[in-house]
Scaffold this motif. Structure first.
Motif, short mmCIF file in Angstrom:
data_model
loop_
_atom_site.label_atom_id
_atom_site.label_comp_id
_atom_site.label_asym_id
_atom_site.label_seq_id
_atom_site.Cartn_x
_atom_site.Cartn_y
_atom_site.Cartn_z
N ASP B 338 -5.34 11.15 37.31
CA ASP B 338 -5.20 11.45 38.74
C ASP B 338 -4.97 10.21 39.60
OD1 ASP B 338 -5.24 14.12 38.46
OD2 ASP B 338 -7.26 14.45 39.26
N PRO B 339 -5.80 9.17 39.47
CA PRO B 339 -5.58 8.02 40.36
C PRO B 339 -4.18 7.42 40.23
CG PRO B 339 -7.70 7.82 39.25
CD PRO B 339 -6.99 8.98 38.61
N ALA B 340 -3.71 7.29 39.01
CA ALA B 340 -2.39 6.66 38.82
C ALA B 340 -1.27 7.59 39.27
CB ALA B 340 -2.20 6.29 37.35
N LEU B 341 -1.36 8.85 38.89
CA LEU B 341 -0.23 9.75 39.13
C LEU B 341 -0.17 10.27 40.56
CD1 LEU B 341 -0.33 11.60 35.70
CD2 LEU B 341 1.31 9.87 36.45
N LEU B 342 -1.32 10.33 41.23
CA LEU B 342 -1.30 10.76 42.63
C LEU B 342 -0.77 9.64 43.53
CD1 LEU B 342 -4.63 12.80 42.86
CD2 LEU B 342 -2.30 13.68 42.76
N ASP B 343 -0.99 8.42 43.12
CA ASP B 343 -0.47 7.29 43.90
C ASP B 343 1.02 7.04 43.64
OD1 ASP B 343 -2.76 6.63 45.24
OD2 ASP B 343 -2.65 4.50 44.73
N GLN B 344 1.48 7.51 42.49
CA GLN B 344 2.83 7.13 42.05
C GLN B 344 3.94 7.49 43.05
OE1 GLN B 344 3.50 7.24 37.75
NE2 GLN B 344 5.43 8.24 38.16
N PRO B 345 3.93 8.69 43.63
CA PRO B 345 5.02 8.99 44.58
C PRO B 345 5.07 8.01 45.75
CG PRO B 345 3.84 10.99 43.98
CD PRO B 345 3.06 9.85 43.42
N MET B 346 3.91 7.59 46.22
CA MET B 346 3.89 6.64 47.34
C MET B 346 4.39 5.28 46.89
SD MET B 346 0.33 7.71 49.22
CE MET B 346 -0.56 8.17 47.75
N ALA B 347 4.00 4.90 45.69
CA ALA B 347 4.45 3.61 45.15
C ALA B 347 5.96 3.64 44.91
CB ALA B 347 3.72 3.29 43.86
N VAL B 348 6.45 4.76 44.39
CA VAL B 348 7.89 4.90 44.15
C VAL B 348 8.66 4.80 45.47
CG1 VAL B 348 9.68 6.57 43.50
CG2 VAL B 348 7.74 6.19 41.98
N ALA B 349 8.14 5.49 46.48
CA ALA B 349 8.81 5.45 47.79
C ALA B 349 8.89 4.02 48.30
CB ALA B 349 8.06 6.34 48.78
N ALA B 350 7.82 3.27 48.12
CA ALA B 350 7.79 1.89 48.63
C ALA B 350 8.78 1.01 47.88
CB ALA B 350 6.38 1.32 48.50
N ILE B 351 8.84 1.15 46.56
CA ILE B 351 9.75 0.25 45.83
C ILE B 351 11.21 0.69 45.97
CG2 ILE B 351 8.01 -0.63 44.21
CD1 ILE B 351 9.39 1.12 42.09
N GLU B 352 11.41 1.99 46.13
CA GLU B 352 12.80 2.44 46.37
C GLU B 352 13.30 1.89 47.69
OE1 GLU B 352 13.10 6.66 45.95
OE2 GLU B 352 13.60 6.50 43.81
N LYS B 353 12.41 1.91 48.68
CA LYS B 353 12.78 1.37 49.99
C LYS B 353 13.14 -0.11 49.87
CE LYS B 353 10.98 1.22 54.68
NZ LYS B 353 9.75 1.23 55.47
N ALA B 354 12.46 -0.78 48.95
CA ALA B 354 12.73 -2.21 48.76
C ALA B 354 13.89 -2.45 47.80
CB ALA B 354 11.46 -2.91 48.24
N GLY B 355 14.49 -1.37 47.29
CA GLY B 355 15.65 -1.51 46.41
C GLY B 355 15.31 -1.99 45.01
N ILE B 356 14.11 -1.68 44.56
CA ILE B 356 13.69 -2.15 43.23
C ILE B 356 13.88 -1.00 42.23
CG2 ILE B 356 11.71 -2.98 41.88
CD1 ILE B 356 10.56 -3.89 44.70
N PRO B 357 14.60 -1.26 41.14
CA PRO B 357 14.78 -0.20 40.13
C PRO B 357 13.46 0.15 39.43
CG PRO B 357 16.15 -2.13 39.61
CD PRO B 357 15.25 -2.51 40.74
N TRP B 358 13.34 1.40 39.00
CA TRP B 358 12.10 1.80 38.33
C TRP B 358 12.40 2.92 37.34
CZ3 TRP B 358 10.40 6.90 38.83
CH2 TRP B 358 11.06 7.64 39.83
N THR B 359 11.48 3.09 36.42
CA THR B 359 11.50 4.25 35.56
C THR B 359 10.04 4.62 35.27
OG1 THR B 359 12.48 5.24 33.57
CG2 THR B 359 11.58 3.05 33.33
N ALA B 360 9.81 5.85 34.84
CA ALA B 360 8.43 6.30 34.66
C ALA B 360 8.29 7.08 33.37
CB ALA B 360 8.00 7.18 35.84
N PHE B 361 7.15 6.89 32.71
CA PHE B 361 6.82 7.70 31.55
C PHE B 361 5.30 7.75 31.42
CE2 PHE B 361 8.18 3.44 30.35
CZ PHE B 361 7.03 2.93 29.80
N LYS B 362 4.85 8.68 30.58
CA LYS B 362 3.40 8.85 30.41
C LYS B 362 3.04 8.73 28.94
CE LYS B 362 3.77 12.51 33.10
NZ LYS B 362 3.53 13.76 33.78
#
Lengths: 290, 393
Positions: B338-362
């Protein structure tokens, strides 16, 4: 801050597959079409793939008259990341896309038929991967499956293509499961079906799988067949006939060096990286002089 | 030519990491007669335990070599893996050497596990260590100090040495040295990631969870000196990535190696955070317990388990990407965390705004197949190397 890079670079691509190793040595001059100086493929058999790769790389260097120090970038693909002496590693779909484009500049997709997997990769005119699809665990779309069939029929893998072309009444084969297909083949042999008709049936079955793979990857236009099975004239004939029958919007092609596509692509990306890193002023202690 | 020196220290660390019988803890207890107390991720003030003569033992689940037989009966299928393997370790006797367990506030599951522990092991010290989410010294600070004083009293009641300010001061000094070396190794990895492979750094940090801090200091110094002196390792052309999401349940060791093999240099991560939770030296003058409290309030890292009042969620990640020179982010979180995955959308939004590429897996800590992740991380690395910044060919 950019670094000076010679206009001409010597790079190597090493593609370690599950059944064979492919090496390509290339001379890449900025603004010109890169030249393949040495390209070889060798089956691994029961040997250590690392040693096979090492030996084949040495052979290619010898053929080209190069030393290891001449090479600006050794790019690996497939399982080549095991090689300690590589400079960088690229993934199969990236290298096959680049290698496919090099071999056929009109290609906008490749279907890489390897020993264990088959994958369809769609790319743009700069070899950027736009999408891909891969066979799942099932082996019935792979070269390994075909090798097993050869064993049952008592023929070599090199004979399978010409034999397929001799078929006059292909025998339908299970297209779903390698285990069932192998059972099918054993039954066909006992029913006295000729080898050419058995093989052609298998080729048709495999072709159906590849076409579905290409369709799901949304491939259009020229599709280059790469990987070990690109040399199989039987599968090529079968693929094109199936594509024509289904009115698939693709034109299938092969190339005498299709089997080297991964290694070629790796070598080309290696040269690209040397130049890109130089423009970024990044030093990786990469040798950049020819 | 010092690869042998590196191999030696890393092999020793790997033995400690793979020892699910906790032989090093048993040996320490036999030799000292002291208490050993386990703790779950992600942070406890180990200085306090050490100052009272207690061996703090980090329990980060059972990893990929523990067969779960009874643990699955305690948790539903939609709960992460670490509580199953931890309770399995408890029930199979592997943790008999521990005189207690501390459960720092991470999430509801860990709180729930602390309750189970109380029922299963009524004779042991079991404490849910509630950490403040208000960082005002007069509110959160007073609360945290009270918690630590309570903990110290409970340890003493179990046979540990009574709290002593001087002993704590010495312990803080030792822990400061260890944290400084860990920071140094992280900085070295950022500069020259080929010299400090993440799988090695991970093993070194895991070793530090089951040995006394004095011994951990030796391991850290040996490893640092060996990698500094190494002339054999040479750089590869790999993408520099920051890995985030793995602060509680740890990824299988094979996954870390797989990510490196797939063409990624991990230049920042959130594994084994207890050694890095406090980002700078804890003050050693004045009241050492209050210094520990203030360090937690003011010098802790940002984490999904910690309330962030002023900054936007994800900004820390953007800052870390810039500081580490990462070219992309791998969101690598345990399934159902929960802590990691609930924060992830906010973190993704922040790094996308900064133009940083990302990928995700579990992952789950006991995963054994990494082919899909290997392909994903590998193509991510390729996309960074070939397509970021400019058009290829």
């Amino acid at each position: 801050m950019s670094q000076d890079v010679p206009r001409t670079l010597k790079t190597a691509g090493v593609d370690v597959g599950s059944s064979s190793v492919k090496v390509a040595l290339m001379v890449d001059t900025e603004g010109e079409r890169a030249q393949l100086v040495s390209g070889q493929s060798e089956r691994i058999g029961r040997r250590d793939p690392i040693q096979v790769a090492e030996g084949l790389y040495q052979d290619c260097l010898q053929e080209a008259g190069w030393t290891r120090e001449d090479v600006s970038y050794v790019a690996t693909t497939g399982e080549g990341d095991m090689l300690e002496w590589h400079t960088g590693h690229f993934y199969g779909m990236t290298t096959h896309a680049r290698g496919g484009l090099y071999l056929d500049p009109e290609a906008r997709a490749i279907v890489d038929i390897g020993a264990l997997h088959t994958r369809a990769v769609v790319m743009d005119e700069s070899a950027k991967v736009l999408g891909y699809r891969m066979t799942s665990q099932c082996a019935s779309g792979s070269g390994q499956f075909l090798e097993n069939i050869c064993r049952y029929l008592g023929i070599t893998i090199d004979e399978i293509g010409p034999l397929s072309l001799q078929s006059d009444d292909p025998e339908r084969c299970s297209s779903v499961c390698a285990v069932l297909a192998e059972t099918d083949v054993i039954n066909m042999v006992s029913r006295g079906i000729s080898a050419p008709n058995i093989i052609r049936g298998i080729h048709q079955s495999m072709s159906g799988r590849y076409l579905r793979l290409l369709a799901s990857a949304k491939a259009r236009g020229v599709v280059l067949v790469t990987g070990g099975l690109s040399r199989d004239v039987g599968i090529m004939r079968s693929l094109q006939e199936s594509a024509d029958e289904q009115k698939t919007p693709i034109q299938l092609r092969s190339h005498p060096q299709s089997v080297l596509a991964g290694a070629l692509g790796a070598a080309l990306w290696g040269a690209f990286r040397v130049r890109k890193l130089a423009t970024q002023g990044v030093s990786l202690s990469l040798k950049t002089a020819v | 030519m010092t690869t042998e020196r590196i191999d030696e220290v890393v092999q020793r660390a790997e033995q400690l990491f793979r020892d699910l019988e906790f032989r090093s803890v048993r040996k320490w207890k036999d030799e000292t007669g002291g208490l050993a107390v386990g703790y779950m991720p992600i942070y406890i003030p180990t200085e306090l335990l050490h100052a009272q003569g207690v061996l703090a033992v980090g329990i980060l689940g059972g990893g990929d070599e523990l067969e779960i037989i009874r643990g699955d009966a305690y948790y539903q299928s939609y709960i992460c893996h670490i509580p199953r393997s931890t309770i399995e370790l408890g029930l199979n006797g592997a943790l008999d050497c521990l005189d207690g367990m501390l459960f720092p506030a991470i999430c509801d599951v860990i709180r729930n596990l602390s309750g189970m522990w109380k029922m299963q092991f009524p004779d042991k010290l079991v404490r849910y260590l509630d950490v403040p989410q208000d960082f005002d010294p007069e509110i959160g600070g007073r609360f945290w100090r009270f918690e630590l004083e309570e903990l110290a009293r409970e340890l003493t009641a179990r046979g540990a040495r009574p709290y002593d300010a001087e002993a704590l001061r010495e312990s803080i000094t030792l822990h400061n040295r260890n944290r400084a070396i860990v920071r140094e190794l992280y900085a070295l990895r950022q500069r020259e990631p080929w010299k400090v492979p993440t799988h090695e750094l991970y093993l070194i940090q895991r070793a530090g969870l089951v040995i006394p801090p004095e011994e951990f200091e030796q391991v850290l110094v040996e490893y640092r000196d060996a990698v500094r002196a190494d002339q054999v390792r040479t750089p590869k052309d790999q993408a520099r990535v920051l890995l985030t999401g793995s602060f509680c349940e740890q990824p299988p060791f094979g996954l870390i190696k797989t990510l490196e093999r797939s063409g990624c240099y991990i230049v920042d991560d959130d594994f084994v955070q207890v050694h890095r939770w406090i980002v700078r030296d804890v003050e050693t003058t004045g009241d050492p317990l209050q210094n520990l409290v203030m360090a937690f309030l003011e010098d802790s890292i940002e984490s999904p388990t910690r309330y962030i009042a002023e900054r936007a969620k994800g900004q820390d990640l953007v800052d870390r990407v810039a500081a580490s020179g990462a070219e992309g982010v791998l969101f690598c979180a345990p399934s159902f965390c929960d802590p990691a995955l609930l924060d992830q959308p906010m973190a993704v939004a922040a790094i996308e705004k900064a133009g940083i590429p990302w990928t995700a897996f579990k992952y789950a800590e006991n995963n054994g197949q990494f082919q899909v992740i290997r392909e994903q991380a590998g193509t991510f690395s390729d996309s960074i190397k070939l397509w970021s910044g400019e058009v290829a060919v």
